[in-house]
Every structure is written in structure tokens, then in C-alpha cells.
Design an enzyme around this catalytic site. Sequence first.
Site, PDB file in Angstrom:
ATOM      1  N   LYS A 281       0.841  -1.192   0.000  1.00 33.45           N
ATOM      2  CA  LYS A 281       0.000   0.000   0.000  1.00 33.45           C
ATOM      3  C   LYS A 281       0.883   1.251   0.000  1.00 33.45           C
ATOM      4  CE  LYS A 281      -4.337   1.249   2.296  1.00 33.45           C
ATOM      5  NZ  LYS A 281      -5.234   0.878   3.398  1.00 33.45           N
ATOM      6  N   GLU A 368     -19.800  -5.478  10.027  1.00 32.76           N
ATOM      7  CA  GLU A 368     -20.762  -4.692  10.815  1.00 32.76           C
ATOM      8  C   GLU A 368     -21.847  -5.557  11.459  1.00 32.76           C
ATOM      9  OE1 GLU A 368     -18.798  -2.025   7.846  1.00 32.76           O
ATOM     10  OE2 GLU A 368     -19.838  -3.969   7.704  1.00 32.76           O
ATOM     11  N   ARG A 396     -25.783  -1.941   6.924  1.00 31.05           N
ATOM     12  CA  ARG A 396     -25.502  -3.349   6.648  1.00 31.05           C
ATOM     13  C   ARG A 396     -25.898  -4.247   7.818  1.00 31.05           C
ATOM     14  NH1 ARG A 396     -19.696  -3.651   3.877  1.00 31.05           N
ATOM     15  NH2 ARG A 396     -20.853  -4.980   2.471  1.00 31.05           N
TER      16      ARG A 396
END
Length: 639
Positions: A281, A368, A396
Site C-alpha cells: 500500500k 458490521e 448493513r
Amino acid sequence: MALLERIHGSADVKKLTDAELASLAGEIRQEIIEVTSKNGGHIGPNLGVVELTLALHRVFETPRDRFVMDVAHQGYVHKLLTGRFGPRFKKIRQSGGLSGFLMREESEHDCYGAGHAGTALSAALGMAAARDLRGSNENVVALLGDAALTCGITMEALNNVAHSTKRLIVVLNDNEWSIAKNVGAIATYLNKLSTSPTYNRLHHDLDSFLKKIPGGAELRQLGSRAKQEAKDFIVPSSLFEKFGLRYLGPIDGHDLPLLTQYLEFCKNSDRPILLHVLTVKGRGYDVALKNPEKFHGTAPFDTVTGAGAPSKPNTPPAWQEVFGKALARFAKADPKVVGITAAMPSGTSLSYLAKEVPAQFFDVGIAEEHAVLFAAGLATSDIRPVCAIYSTFLQRAYDPIVHDVALQNLPVTFCMDRAGLSPNDGPTHHGLFDIAYLRTVPRAVIMQPKDEDELVDMLHTALQHNGPAFIRYPRGPAVGVSIKDAPAVIPIGQAEVVRPGRDIVIWALGPMLQDAAKLADKLAAEHGISIGIVNARFAKPLDTELLYQHARAAKLLVTMEDHVLMGGFGSAVLEALNLAGLSTPVERIGWPDNFVGHATSAADLRAQNGLSPDEIEGRVLRRWNAVAKCKDAPLIARR
């Protein structure tokens, strides 16, 4: 940008030599760094997938072949390779510019839009099944981040791949990060795969051997098969093979020739296949490499130092920072108080809790639903869990909220950051629906503070409440008031009269109170209207006693909320008046029944949707004049 200007699609990428591709990769990184330094955006994820995206476009061809990217925040490189380099890319995430995510409306090369994690594998599997039903032969490639594997949706899709299609390519982009460092058993498992000395030695030695012998380049294609068979004897079969996917890798996600070779092999596979690639990254930008969490998604920054613009003097702290510090303070005082985040400790400011009281902090990954169920379990055992989840992501977990928390009346507190606009991110990230999706749930208490002191009071109140409580607050700086030493408990459902008035009474929710005060001042000064203001504080339960008093005394009620009108706070007011048989006119100010796009600022979005201060004033005056005709009040000509 000599090369980048020539690239308009996959066909142009295929024409380039290896040397030109390496130069193009450098140009792409330079462009992404320059643009995000001005606009902000997801710089780290995009710098990490430059070679991978180039390899995908070298082997496949969009829009015929389909790339489905999980979250799609790593789609900047794809945009640059599909004819979107230019003025609109320069304004990405700004008014009139490209979206920071993939969007079907933006380009035929974007086959699927997304902004939440975990959607790519299911969607790609649906596309592959549709292709099989049609009898066509396009390729479908799902690009997953390793964090997507912590999503239940991804695991559900993984369970169905082998039963639904024989041709699907899954590329697992493993950089060990979502936004924060990945956590949990999946992250540990992937780390073991990528660091297995036995397999990595086998992988390296076989490649080295094939490079040295005559015809080795051709044999390297077969080598992929050889590696797979050899690995089965040396290391245990991968988790993915137990789900019916052939597993290849891990390989270097920045070695463009190697990526191309493996993707060509995947393209010709006669069974679902997963290619595990290791990327870094922030690759190519030292500042991002040193701080991957900050440079996952960042505000504008200095390209040399990486420092963001200094805050203006006397800028109040961000809402989430006020929450994070308050929760850490309450947790220190009470060991029963715990905080839960779904892979967003920094974004929600639960990082304060993680640092100060780590034993009372839980990061469950991008999960979640699990976060809410986990909180429910804690709450049955005399613990006071606080779930800090963005409003848009809490959508969600709706079923666990209803079925597991509210139905059992468990004392779980939900702190919903980004309630309202997230201007640069756009429709996938605006928190404009939470009042509507929560207001129908029995026992739910929904609050929104007018300032940071009231936010601390509401968190304190929720932790004393024996049932589910939801606190919503926006992105950005708070109001700038001081926070008292000892928080107060707010009586559930009690509003606050900020200013009395006899003609119009504005019921404002949360920070809309500031807009209400400006509107009231202007109407009073310019038109002599007596306007009252109420800090509603609660979207549920409403302070109906006070509401009915105002409905009987005032000529017009106005509601103001940073939420869609459909099913929101204003709708709750109308329903309450209807139940009481009161016909007082109500002008509701809120967002229309549309998905709101992205823009440079909230002010731009308000202007685009008829919610600028002048337009709101005009609406209130028009309604006042309509009411005045019936109530013998003076009509007002708008200046």
C-alpha cells in the site's frame, strides 16, 4: 505525461513494450500523487495496484471483460487507463469531477459501482452466472482486498462459487491493510500463506530454474500447474481450495511480467481460480509507505512532507474526536463500558480508547453485522457496549439491530459518525437514511446533539439507558463550545426551547440548529416575523407535549434535518400531529428522494438540491404567505 495521454483503453495498454509499461506506471503514480495532494482521496490503495491494474488491462479488455472491484476506491488507475485522464480526473471527488469510486453512470468500463466492502465476489459471481446462462464467453474478474475476506458477504459468496460457475477469476490483493491493520484469523491465515518458507522457496527455485533452461519461458506457463501440484505435497491445501477454487500464489503484485503470465494462465482456467498477489500500500511514495493508515484516504497534503494543511486558528475539534475522547474517559471510570469498531479505529476515533484502555477496545474487522451481534452478546452479560460505526455502514447491520438488539431490549449504544453528508465521497457514503431506517424499530431511541457538550451528555445518557440508543453526528468540525466537567443525563424524549416565538416555530435537529438561528435572525430582521427555535434533540421519541403546544399556538411549524425527508424527522412530526388531530401547516426542510452525488463541499451539494440558505428562506416565506392568507397575517414580498 507523454504515455498516459495516449491511453484510452485496454487495446492501447496491450501495444506498449515492457519498458513503456514501466514508464507508464511511473506516470500514473505521479498523476495520482499530484491530484490527491490537491483534492484528497484514496492514495495508498491506488498506488499499491498500479502494476496489477496494468496487467489486468494487458491480459483482458474492458468493457467486454468485466472487472469488479471491492469497494472500488482503488479504481483510480483503472479510470486513467480507460480514457478518463484529463480535466475531470484532475477534479476527482470535486464538483464537476470524477467520482472517487467506480460508477456505472460514469463509464462503460465500470461494470459495477460500489463504496462498501465485501460486495465484489457476490456481484462478480452473478455476472459469471449470467454469462453462462447467455452462452457468451467474456471474462469476469473479481478484485478483492484481503480485508474483504473478513466480510460475511464475501464468505457467503465464496461458499457458492463452485456451485454457480466453472469460470471465475478472483484476484486477492493482499496488502495486510483495510484502513487500519487487518485483524483476526483470516489476516493471520493469509500471513502464514505469504510467509511460508517452504512454499516461497519452492516458488522461487522453480522460477529461477525455468529462466535458465532453453524454452523455459514457455515452460513457466506449465510451471504454474507444476507449482500447484508440488505445493499440494509440501504445504497443506489452501482454504480457498476447500471452497472449490484453484489457488495460485502468493506472487509479487508489483512484478508486471509475472502478473501478466499468471493472469494469462487464469484466463484459460477451466475452473474457478484465485490468484493471491502481494502488494504494498502506497508503493512509490515514501511518505505513504511510512504512514499507510493516514494515506489510505487523506485530505489534501504537501507532496514533499505529506503534511496536511494546518487547521485554521480556533477550529473546533471534529465530532468523532469529541466522541472518542469522551468514550475513553467513560471507559476509564467504568470497566463495563467497551467500544467496538468495524475496522475503523482512526475514522471513528476509537483509537483514543484503544490507546488508553486497550482491554475495553474491540476491532472486529469489516464485519458490521458481527459487530452488532457481538455487542448484543456483551450486553446480555452486564457489559455496556458502544458500537462506533458510520451511518452509511450501519445500514448493513439492520437485521441484527432489529432482531437481536431491539427485540431483546438490550442496552447497546450506537454512535453513528458521518450522519449527513460526506461531500467528496458521494452517495455510497452520505449518512442520509438512518433516521428513516431506525425510526420504525420499537424501543429505539434516536438522538442528535446540537454541539459537542450535548454529544457528551447524550453518550452519558445512552450509557445509563436500559435499551438500544442511537446517537448521530456529522463529519467535520463541531460547533466550538466548551465541555463541562460532569456530564448531565438528558431526559429521554425531551426537547429544548432555544428561543420563543409566536408566528413560526422551527424544530431543528442537531447542527441544523445553527442554520435555524441564522434563518430566524434574517426573517425577524427583514420581515418582523416572530420565530421560535427548538433544539429537538430526539428524532424518537418526540417531545409531543411541547410539539402540541407549539402546533396549537404558532401559525407555521418548520422542521430542519440533515437527512432525507422521506421517513425522516419531519415525517415523524407530521405523523405525531396527525395522531393528535392537529392540522398546523408544516414546512419540512431536508434532502429530496434522490441519491445525492459528490462535490467539493456541502454548500455545493445543498445548492444543487435546493437547500442553499436563500432557497430555504424562499420556501419558508412562500409557505408563510400561503398560511397568512388563511390566518389574516401580513403577506411578505421577498426581496
